[in-house]
Motif scaffolding. Sequence first.
Motif, PDB file in Angstrom:
ATOM      1  N   GLY A  43     -15.563  49.052   7.966  1.00 51.24           N
ATOM      2  CA  GLY A  43     -15.057  49.083   9.334  1.00 51.24           C
ATOM      3  C   GLY A  43     -15.239  50.402  10.041  1.00 51.24           C
ATOM      4  O   GLY A  43     -15.855  50.468  11.091  1.00 51.24           O
ATOM      5  N   THR A 147      -8.552  47.765  26.965  1.00 56.89           N
ATOM      6  CA  THR A 147      -8.321  46.633  26.078  1.00 56.89           C
ATOM      7  C   THR A 147      -9.442  45.609  26.280  1.00 56.89           C
ATOM      8  O   THR A 147     -10.059  45.557  27.352  1.00 56.89           O
ATOM      9  CB  THR A 147      -6.976  45.954  26.374  1.00 56.89           C
ATOM     10  OG1 THR A 147      -7.035  45.356  27.679  1.00 56.89           O
ATOM     11  CG2 THR A 147      -5.845  46.961  26.302  1.00 56.89           C
ATOM     12  N   LYS A 163     -16.318  40.963  16.472  1.00 55.41           N
ATOM     13  CA  LYS A 163     -14.885  41.232  16.401  1.00 55.41           C
ATOM     14  C   LYS A 163     -14.570  42.547  17.093  1.00 55.41           C
ATOM     15  O   LYS A 163     -15.212  43.558  16.823  1.00 55.41           O
ATOM     16  CB  LYS A 163     -14.433  41.269  14.938  1.00 55.41           C
ATOM     17  CG  LYS A 163     -14.530  39.921  14.225  1.00 55.41           C
ATOM     18  CD  LYS A 163     -14.038  40.027  12.793  1.00 55.41           C
ATOM     19  CE  LYS A 163     -14.127  38.668  12.095  1.00 55.41           C
ATOM     20  NZ  LYS A 163     -13.663  38.756  10.680  1.00 55.41           N
ATOM     21  N   TYR A 164     -13.569  42.539  17.973  1.00 55.13           N
ATOM     22  CA  TYR A 164     -13.173  43.737  18.704  1.00 55.13           C
ATOM     23  C   TYR A 164     -11.712  44.080  18.391  1.00 55.13           C
ATOM     24  O   TYR A 164     -10.877  43.190  18.186  1.00 55.13           O
ATOM     25  CB  TYR A 164     -13.354  43.536  20.213  1.00 55.13           C
ATOM     26  CG  TYR A 164     -14.795  43.309  20.624  1.00 55.13           C
ATOM     27  CD1 TYR A 164     -15.695  44.362  20.690  1.00 55.13           C
ATOM     28  CD2 TYR A 164     -15.253  42.019  20.912  1.00 55.13           C
ATOM     29  CE1 TYR A 164     -17.018  44.152  21.060  1.00 55.13           C
ATOM     30  CE2 TYR A 164     -16.581  41.806  21.277  1.00 55.13           C
ATOM     31  CZ  TYR A 164     -17.452  42.873  21.347  1.00 55.13           C
ATOM     32  OH  TYR A 164     -18.759  42.670  21.697  1.00 55.13           O
ATOM     33  N   GLY A 165     -11.432  45.381  18.369  1.00 58.22           N
ATOM     34  CA  GLY A 165     -10.072  45.830  18.080  1.00 58.22           C
ATOM     35  C   GLY A 165      -9.209  45.829  19.322  1.00 58.22           C
ATOM     36  O   GLY A 165      -9.519  45.197  20.340  1.00 58.22           O
ATOM     37  N   ASP A 166      -8.106  46.578  19.254  1.00 54.98           N
ATOM     38  CA  ASP A 166      -7.167  46.641  20.386  1.00 54.98           C
ATOM     39  C   ASP A 166      -7.745  47.443  21.541  1.00 54.98           C
ATOM     40  O   ASP A 166      -7.304  47.298  22.685  1.00 54.98           O
ATOM     41  CB  ASP A 166      -5.847  47.286  19.940  1.00 54.98           C
ATOM     42  CG  ASP A 166      -5.138  46.436  18.896  1.00 54.98           C
ATOM     43  OD1 ASP A 166      -5.350  45.212  18.900  1.00 54.98           O
ATOM     44  OD2 ASP A 166      -4.393  47.005  18.078  1.00 54.98           O
ATOM     45  N   GLU A 167      -8.709  48.301  21.234  1.00 54.60           N
ATOM     46  CA  GLU A 167      -9.322  49.135  22.266  1.00 54.60           C
ATOM     47  C   GLU A 167     -10.834  49.039  22.149  1.00 54.60           C
ATOM     48  O   GLU A 167     -11.392  49.078  21.051  1.00 54.60           O
ATOM     49  CB  GLU A 167      -8.866  50.595  22.083  1.00 54.60           C
ATOM     50  CG  GLU A 167      -9.231  51.508  23.252  1.00 54.60           C
ATOM     51  CD  GLU A 167      -8.660  52.902  23.064  1.00 54.60           C
ATOM     52  OE1 GLU A 167      -7.861  53.332  23.904  1.00 54.60           O
ATOM     53  OE2 GLU A 167      -9.028  53.556  22.069  1.00 54.60           O
TER      54      GLU A 167
END
Length: 398
Positions: A43, A147, A163-167
Amino acid sequence: EVAVLANQTTFFGESGGQQGDAGVIKTENGAIIEITDTQKKLGALHVHLGKVTEGDVKVGDAAEFRVDHARRSSLRANHSATHLLHAVLRKHLGDHVTQKGSLVAADRLRFDISHPKAVTAEEAAVIEADVNSLIRENSEVTTRLMTPDEAIELGAMALFGEKYGDEVRVVSMGEPVANEHAYSLELCGGTHVKRTGDIGMFKIVSEGAVSSGVRRIEALTGADAANYMSARENVLATVAADLKAVPEDVPARVKALQEERRRLEREVSDLRKKLATAGSGATSGGDAFKEVNGVKLALRSLDGIPAKELKGMVDELREQMGSGIVALVSGDGGKASIVVGLTEDLKDKYSAVDLVRIGVEKLGGKGGGGRPDMAQGGGSDPSQADAALAAIEAHIAG
Protein backbone atom coordinates in the motif's frame (compact mmCIF):
# COMPACT_ATOMS: atom_id res chain seq x y z
CA GLU A 1 22.41 -5.59 -4.02
CA VAL A 2 20.06 -4.11 -1.45
CA ALA A 3 16.48 -3.08 -0.74
CA VAL A 4 16.42 0.11 1.34
CA LEU A 5 13.60 1.40 3.57
CA ALA A 6 13.61 4.86 5.12
CA ASN A 7 11.35 6.88 7.42
CA GLN A 8 10.66 9.23 4.50
CA THR A 9 11.66 9.50 0.84
CA THR A 10 11.72 11.82 -2.15
CA PHE A 11 11.59 8.82 -4.51
CA PHE A 12 8.33 7.96 -6.29
CA GLY A 13 7.35 4.29 -5.98
CA GLU A 14 6.00 2.64 -9.12
CA SER A 15 2.26 3.20 -9.14
CA GLY A 16 -0.60 3.86 -11.54
CA GLY A 17 1.50 2.83 -14.51
CA GLN A 18 4.32 5.29 -13.74
CA GLN A 19 7.71 3.67 -13.30
CA GLY A 20 9.54 4.12 -10.02
CA ASP A 21 12.33 6.66 -9.54
CA ALA A 22 16.05 5.97 -9.85
CA GLY A 23 18.93 7.95 -8.35
CA VAL A 24 21.45 7.87 -5.50
CA ILE A 25 21.27 7.51 -1.72
CA LYS A 26 24.33 8.85 0.12
CA THR A 27 24.77 8.20 3.84
CA GLU A 28 26.42 10.45 6.41
CA ASN A 29 29.40 8.07 6.49
CA GLY A 30 30.03 8.45 2.75
CA ALA A 31 28.45 5.21 1.58
CA ILE A 32 26.73 5.38 -1.82
CA ILE A 33 23.81 3.30 -3.04
CA GLU A 34 22.93 3.49 -6.74
CA ILE A 35 19.13 3.12 -6.87
CA THR A 36 17.76 1.62 -10.10
CA ASP A 37 14.08 1.29 -9.15
CA THR A 38 11.59 2.16 -6.43
CA GLN A 39 8.62 -0.13 -5.74
CA LYS A 40 5.51 0.52 -3.70
CA LYS A 41 4.67 -2.44 -1.45
CA LEU A 42 1.84 -3.15 1.01
CA GLY A 43 0.00 0.00 0.00
CA ALA A 44 2.40 2.72 1.12
CA LEU A 45 5.79 1.14 1.79
CA HIS A 46 8.48 2.50 -0.57
CA VAL A 47 11.24 -0.02 -1.29
CA HIS A 48 14.37 1.40 -2.94
CA LEU A 49 16.19 -1.25 -5.00
CA GLY A 50 19.85 -0.76 -5.82
CA LYS A 51 23.48 -1.61 -5.25
CA VAL A 52 26.03 -0.37 -2.69
CA THR A 53 28.89 1.00 -4.80
CA GLU A 54 30.94 2.64 -2.03
CA GLY A 55 31.38 2.12 1.72
CA ASP A 56 29.16 0.29 4.20
CA VAL A 57 25.52 1.00 4.92
CA LYS A 58 24.09 0.46 8.41
CA VAL A 59 20.60 0.59 9.86
CA GLY A 60 20.01 4.01 11.42
CA ASP A 61 22.36 5.94 9.13
CA ALA A 62 21.21 9.43 8.18
CA ALA A 63 21.10 9.75 4.41
CA GLU A 64 20.55 12.16 1.55
CA PHE A 65 18.22 11.03 -1.24
CA ARG A 66 18.99 12.35 -4.73
CA VAL A 67 16.46 11.51 -7.44
CA ASP A 68 17.76 11.29 -11.03
CA HIS A 69 16.36 14.67 -12.11
CA ALA A 70 16.63 14.14 -15.89
CA ARG A 71 14.81 10.81 -15.68
CA ARG A 72 12.17 12.23 -13.33
CA SER A 73 11.58 15.16 -15.73
CA SER A 74 10.96 12.73 -18.59
CA LEU A 75 8.59 10.68 -16.44
CA ARG A 76 6.70 13.83 -15.48
CA ALA A 77 6.37 14.92 -19.09
CA ASN A 78 5.10 11.53 -20.23
CA HIS A 79 2.65 11.27 -17.34
CA SER A 80 1.18 14.73 -17.89
CA ALA A 81 0.96 14.05 -21.64
CA THR A 82 -1.00 10.88 -20.84
CA HIS A 83 -3.58 12.95 -18.94
CA LEU A 84 -3.92 15.37 -21.86
CA LEU A 85 -4.16 12.47 -24.32
CA HIS A 86 -6.93 10.88 -22.26
CA ALA A 87 -8.99 14.09 -22.28
CA VAL A 88 -8.46 14.67 -26.02
CA LEU A 89 -9.40 11.07 -26.86
CA ARG A 90 -12.68 11.43 -25.01
CA LYS A 91 -13.35 14.70 -26.84
CA HIS A 92 -12.82 13.24 -30.33
CA LEU A 93 -13.74 9.56 -29.95
CA GLY A 94 -16.49 9.79 -27.31
CA ASP A 95 -17.19 9.49 -23.61
CA HIS A 96 -17.02 5.69 -23.86
CA VAL A 97 -13.21 6.01 -23.93
CA THR A 98 -11.77 4.98 -20.57
CA GLN A 99 -8.30 3.95 -19.47
CA LYS A 100 -7.69 0.20 -19.63
CA GLY A 101 -3.97 0.27 -18.95
CA SER A 102 -1.03 2.65 -18.85
CA LEU A 103 2.75 2.70 -18.85
CA VAL A 104 4.64 5.89 -18.05
CA ALA A 105 8.33 5.31 -18.71
CA ALA A 106 11.17 7.79 -19.03
CA ASP A 107 11.49 7.24 -22.79
CA ARG A 108 7.85 6.72 -23.84
CA LEU A 109 4.23 6.44 -22.80
CA ARG A 110 1.72 3.72 -23.55
CA PHE A 111 -2.01 4.18 -23.10
CA ASP A 112 -4.69 1.48 -23.51
CA ILE A 113 -8.28 2.61 -24.03
CA SER A 114 -11.72 1.11 -24.50
CA HIS A 115 -12.62 1.72 -28.15
CA PRO A 116 -14.36 -0.69 -30.57
CA LYS A 117 -12.36 0.08 -33.71
CA ALA A 118 -9.01 1.33 -34.95
CA VAL A 119 -8.17 5.00 -34.58
CA THR A 120 -7.82 6.23 -38.15
CA ALA A 121 -4.79 8.16 -39.39
CA GLU A 122 -6.97 11.27 -39.70
CA GLU A 123 -8.26 10.91 -36.14
CA ALA A 124 -4.73 10.32 -34.81
CA ALA A 125 -3.50 13.48 -36.56
CA VAL A 126 -6.28 15.59 -35.01
CA ILE A 127 -5.70 14.06 -31.55
CA GLU A 128 -1.96 14.69 -31.78
CA ALA A 129 -2.51 18.29 -32.91
CA ASP A 130 -4.92 18.96 -30.02
CA VAL A 131 -2.50 17.59 -27.43
CA ASN A 132 0.28 19.78 -28.84
CA SER A 133 -2.07 22.77 -28.76
CA LEU A 134 -2.67 22.18 -25.05
CA ILE A 135 1.07 21.89 -24.51
CA ARG A 136 1.64 25.25 -26.21
CA GLU A 137 -0.97 26.85 -23.93
CA ASN A 138 1.62 26.37 -21.19
CA SER A 139 -1.12 26.35 -18.59
CA GLU A 140 -0.31 25.66 -14.95
CA VAL A 141 -0.65 22.11 -13.66
CA THR A 142 -2.18 22.12 -10.19
CA THR A 143 -2.70 19.45 -7.55
CA ARG A 144 -5.23 19.52 -4.72
CA LEU A 145 -6.05 17.15 -1.88
CA MET A 146 -9.73 16.42 -1.16
CA THR A 147 -12.12 13.60 -0.37
CA PRO A 148 -13.07 11.20 -3.21
CA ASP A 149 -16.67 12.45 -3.12
CA GLU A 150 -15.54 16.08 -3.45
CA ALA A 151 -13.27 15.15 -6.35
CA ILE A 152 -15.99 13.30 -8.24
CA GLU A 153 -18.45 16.14 -7.64
CA LEU A 154 -15.88 18.54 -9.05
CA GLY A 155 -15.78 16.45 -12.22
CA ALA A 156 -12.53 14.56 -11.73
CA MET A 157 -12.15 11.25 -13.57
CA ALA A 158 -11.56 8.19 -11.41
CA LEU A 159 -10.30 4.85 -12.68
CA PHE A 160 -12.91 2.10 -12.54
CA GLY A 161 -11.95 -0.61 -10.05
CA GLU A 162 -9.25 1.53 -8.40
CA LYS A 163 -9.35 1.75 -4.60
CA TYR A 164 -9.11 5.24 -3.09
CA GLY A 165 -8.52 6.25 0.52
CA ASP A 166 -10.14 9.00 2.57
CA GLU A 167 -8.05 11.61 0.78
CA VAL A 168 -7.20 11.79 -2.92
CA ARG A 169 -4.95 13.92 -5.07
CA VAL A 170 -6.64 15.75 -7.96
CA VAL A 171 -4.47 16.86 -10.88
CA SER A 172 -5.80 19.52 -13.25
CA MET A 173 -4.27 20.94 -16.42
CA GLY A 174 -5.39 22.92 -19.44
CA GLU A 175 -7.51 26.06 -19.53
CA PRO A 176 -11.16 25.62 -18.44
CA VAL A 177 -13.58 24.64 -21.20
CA ALA A 178 -16.91 26.56 -21.39
CA ASN A 179 -16.35 27.99 -17.91
CA GLU A 180 -16.26 24.50 -16.43
CA HIS A 181 -13.35 22.69 -14.80
CA ALA A 182 -9.88 22.40 -16.34
CA TYR A 183 -9.51 20.57 -19.66
CA SER A 184 -8.07 17.54 -17.83
CA LEU A 185 -9.12 16.72 -14.28
CA GLU A 186 -8.14 13.32 -12.87
CA LEU A 187 -7.45 11.55 -9.60
CA CYS A 188 -3.73 10.75 -9.69
CA GLY A 189 -0.89 10.11 -7.28
CA GLY A 190 1.92 10.39 -9.83
CA THR A 191 4.44 13.09 -10.66
CA HIS A 192 3.66 15.85 -13.16
CA VAL A 193 5.16 18.89 -14.88
CA LYS A 194 4.63 22.37 -13.41
CA ARG A 195 3.22 23.74 -16.67
CA THR A 196 2.00 21.92 -19.79
CA GLY A 197 4.70 23.65 -21.85
CA ASP A 198 7.30 21.63 -19.93
CA ILE A 199 6.17 18.58 -21.96
CA GLY A 200 7.78 20.15 -25.03
CA MET A 201 6.00 18.25 -27.79
CA PHE A 202 3.91 15.14 -28.29
CA LYS A 203 4.10 12.53 -31.05
CA ILE A 204 1.99 9.40 -31.56
CA VAL A 205 4.21 6.61 -32.94
CA SER A 206 1.79 3.66 -33.04
CA GLU A 207 -1.83 2.58 -32.58
CA GLY A 208 -3.08 -0.98 -32.54
CA ALA A 209 -5.32 -3.62 -30.99
CA VAL A 210 -4.53 -5.21 -27.63
CA SER A 211 -7.69 -7.30 -27.35
CA SER A 212 -11.32 -7.09 -28.39
CA GLY A 213 -12.52 -3.55 -27.75
CA VAL A 214 -9.17 -2.33 -26.42
CA ARG A 215 -6.74 -0.18 -28.43
CA ARG A 216 -3.17 0.78 -27.53
CA ILE A 217 -1.56 4.13 -28.31
CA GLU A 218 2.18 4.65 -27.90
CA ALA A 219 3.71 8.12 -27.96
CA LEU A 220 6.82 10.15 -27.23
CA THR A 221 7.35 13.57 -25.71
CA GLY A 222 10.05 16.25 -25.52
CA ALA A 223 13.51 15.38 -26.84
CA ASP A 224 12.47 11.79 -27.62
CA ALA A 225 9.66 13.06 -29.85
CA ALA A 226 12.00 15.58 -31.53
CA ASN A 227 14.64 12.89 -32.15
CA TYR A 228 11.99 10.58 -33.59
CA MET A 229 10.79 13.27 -35.99
CA SER A 230 14.36 14.12 -36.98
CA ALA A 231 15.11 10.46 -37.75
CA ARG A 232 11.99 10.22 -39.93
CA GLU A 233 12.98 13.40 -41.78
CA ASN A 234 16.42 11.90 -42.44
CA VAL A 235 14.81 8.76 -43.88
CA LEU A 236 12.57 10.89 -46.10
CA ALA A 237 15.55 12.96 -47.26
CA THR A 238 17.49 9.78 -48.12
CA VAL A 239 14.57 8.35 -50.10
CA ALA A 240 14.07 11.67 -51.90
CA ALA A 241 17.77 11.76 -52.84
CA ASP A 242 17.60 8.18 -54.18
CA LEU A 243 14.57 9.15 -56.27
CA LYS A 244 16.26 12.38 -57.36
CA ALA A 245 13.24 14.30 -56.11
CA VAL A 246 12.36 16.81 -53.41
CA PRO A 247 10.68 15.36 -50.27
CA GLU A 248 7.29 16.83 -51.25
CA ASP A 249 7.30 14.79 -54.48
CA VAL A 250 8.19 11.44 -52.86
CA PRO A 251 4.58 10.13 -52.49
CA ALA A 252 3.81 10.77 -56.17
CA ARG A 253 7.12 9.23 -57.29
CA VAL A 254 6.60 6.14 -55.14
CA LYS A 255 3.06 5.73 -56.47
CA ALA A 256 4.35 5.96 -60.03
CA LEU A 257 7.01 3.34 -59.30
CA GLN A 258 4.42 1.01 -57.79
CA GLU A 259 2.21 1.34 -60.87
CA GLU A 260 5.22 0.71 -63.12
CA ARG A 261 6.14 -2.39 -61.12
CA ARG A 262 2.61 -3.77 -61.37
CA ARG A 263 2.63 -3.19 -65.13
CA LEU A 264 5.97 -4.95 -65.51
CA GLU A 265 4.80 -7.86 -63.34
CA ARG A 266 1.76 -8.27 -65.59
CA GLU A 267 3.96 -8.21 -68.69
CA VAL A 268 6.36 -10.76 -67.21
CA SER A 269 3.46 -13.01 -66.23
CA ASP A 270 2.02 -12.79 -69.76
CA LEU A 271 5.40 -13.63 -71.28
CA ARG A 272 5.79 -16.63 -68.96
CA LYS A 273 2.38 -17.91 -70.03
CA LYS A 274 3.30 -17.50 -73.70
CA LEU A 275 6.56 -19.38 -73.18
CA ALA A 276 4.82 -22.14 -71.26
CA THR A 277 2.15 -22.58 -73.92
CA ALA A 278 4.58 -22.31 -76.85
CA GLY A 279 5.61 -25.93 -76.57
CA SER A 280 9.29 -26.21 -75.62
CA GLY A 281 9.75 -28.82 -72.89
CA ALA A 282 12.18 -31.64 -72.24
CA THR A 283 9.48 -34.29 -72.51
CA SER A 284 7.34 -32.60 -75.10
CA GLY A 285 9.69 -33.22 -77.97
CA GLY A 286 9.49 -29.62 -79.05
CA ASP A 287 5.86 -29.95 -80.14
CA ALA A 288 3.03 -28.02 -78.61
CA PHE A 289 1.17 -31.21 -77.66
CA LYS A 290 1.74 -34.93 -77.94
CA GLU A 291 -0.67 -37.83 -77.93
CA VAL A 292 -0.28 -40.83 -75.61
CA ASN A 293 -2.79 -43.65 -75.38
CA GLY A 294 -5.29 -41.56 -77.30
CA VAL A 295 -4.94 -38.61 -74.90
CA LYS A 296 -3.47 -35.27 -75.87
CA LEU A 297 -0.72 -34.21 -73.42
CA ALA A 298 1.06 -30.93 -72.66
CA LEU A 299 4.07 -31.62 -70.40
CA ARG A 300 6.31 -28.71 -69.49
CA SER A 301 9.42 -28.34 -67.34
CA LEU A 302 9.84 -24.65 -66.51
CA ASP A 303 12.42 -22.61 -64.60
CA GLY A 304 11.82 -19.73 -62.22
CA ILE A 305 8.03 -19.63 -62.55
CA PRO A 306 6.32 -18.85 -59.20
CA ALA A 307 3.97 -21.62 -58.06
CA LYS A 308 1.02 -19.19 -57.93
CA GLU A 309 1.25 -18.64 -61.72
CA LEU A 310 1.15 -22.33 -62.74
CA LYS A 311 -2.64 -22.74 -62.44
CA GLY A 312 -3.28 -19.87 -64.83
CA MET A 313 -0.91 -21.45 -67.35
CA VAL A 314 -2.62 -24.83 -66.98
CA ASP A 315 -5.99 -23.19 -67.67
CA GLU A 316 -4.69 -21.57 -70.87
CA LEU A 317 -3.23 -24.83 -72.15
CA ARG A 318 -6.42 -26.78 -71.39
CA GLU A 319 -8.39 -24.20 -73.35
CA GLN A 320 -6.02 -24.53 -76.33
CA MET A 321 -6.20 -28.33 -76.26
CA GLY A 322 -9.96 -28.68 -76.11
CA SER A 323 -9.42 -32.16 -74.67
CA GLY A 324 -6.32 -33.37 -72.86
CA ILE A 325 -4.09 -33.36 -69.79
CA VAL A 326 -1.61 -30.66 -68.76
CA ALA A 327 1.29 -31.13 -66.29
CA LEU A 328 3.62 -28.25 -65.45
CA VAL A 329 6.64 -28.46 -63.16
CA SER A 330 8.59 -25.38 -62.09
CA GLY A 331 11.78 -25.03 -60.09
CA ASP A 332 11.87 -21.77 -58.13
CA GLY A 333 13.90 -20.85 -55.05
CA GLY A 334 15.35 -24.35 -54.66
CA LYS A 335 11.93 -26.02 -54.54
CA ALA A 336 9.74 -27.68 -57.14
CA SER A 337 6.05 -27.08 -57.75
CA ILE A 338 3.77 -29.18 -59.90
CA VAL A 339 0.25 -28.56 -61.20
CA VAL A 340 -1.81 -31.06 -63.19
CA GLY A 341 -5.06 -30.22 -64.92
CA LEU A 342 -7.33 -32.15 -67.27
CA THR A 343 -10.42 -31.32 -69.30
CA GLU A 344 -13.95 -32.25 -68.22
CA ASP A 345 -14.30 -35.12 -70.68
CA LEU A 346 -11.39 -37.01 -69.07
CA LYS A 347 -12.46 -36.77 -65.41
CA ASP A 348 -14.09 -40.22 -65.44
CA LYS A 349 -10.91 -41.85 -66.77
CA TYR A 350 -8.14 -39.94 -64.94
CA SER A 351 -7.74 -37.95 -61.72
CA ALA A 352 -5.54 -34.86 -61.51
CA VAL A 353 -4.94 -35.69 -57.82
CA ASP A 354 -3.57 -39.17 -58.65
CA LEU A 355 -1.36 -37.78 -61.42
CA VAL A 356 0.05 -34.96 -59.31
CA ARG A 357 0.95 -37.39 -56.52
CA ILE A 358 2.92 -39.49 -59.00
CA GLY A 359 4.89 -36.39 -59.95
CA VAL A 360 5.34 -35.21 -56.36
CA GLU A 361 6.92 -38.52 -55.37
CA LYS A 362 9.62 -38.08 -58.04
CA LEU A 363 10.22 -34.49 -56.87
CA GLY A 364 11.06 -35.63 -53.34
CA GLY A 365 7.77 -34.56 -51.82
CA LYS A 366 4.71 -36.18 -50.29
CA GLY A 367 1.02 -35.96 -51.01
CA GLY A 368 -0.51 -33.27 -53.15
CA GLY A 369 -4.19 -32.50 -53.57
CA GLY A 370 -6.97 -30.56 -55.17
CA ARG A 371 -9.94 -31.43 -57.40
CA PRO A 372 -10.27 -34.28 -59.94
CA ASP A 373 -9.71 -31.76 -62.75
CA MET A 374 -6.97 -29.62 -61.08
CA ALA A 375 -4.41 -30.56 -58.43
CA GLN A 376 -1.08 -29.29 -57.15
CA GLY A 377 1.86 -30.35 -55.00
CA GLY A 378 5.52 -29.73 -54.42
CA GLY A 379 8.87 -31.26 -53.64
CA SER A 380 12.41 -30.44 -52.63
CA ASP A 381 14.25 -31.58 -55.78
CA PRO A 382 13.63 -29.43 -58.90
CA SER A 383 16.30 -31.39 -60.81
CA GLN A 384 13.81 -34.29 -61.10
CA ALA A 385 11.26 -32.26 -63.07
CA ASP A 386 11.74 -34.35 -66.24
CA ALA A 387 11.51 -37.57 -64.24
CA ALA A 388 8.24 -36.41 -62.70
CA LEU A 389 6.73 -35.59 -66.08
CA ALA A 390 7.97 -38.91 -67.52
CA ALA A 391 6.32 -40.80 -64.65
CA ILE A 392 3.02 -39.05 -65.33
CA GLU A 393 3.28 -39.85 -69.05
CA ALA A 394 4.08 -43.50 -68.29
CA HIS A 395 1.03 -43.78 -66.08
CA ILE A 396 -1.20 -42.37 -68.82
CA ALA A 397 0.41 -44.70 -71.36
CA GLY A 398 -0.62 -47.60 -69.12
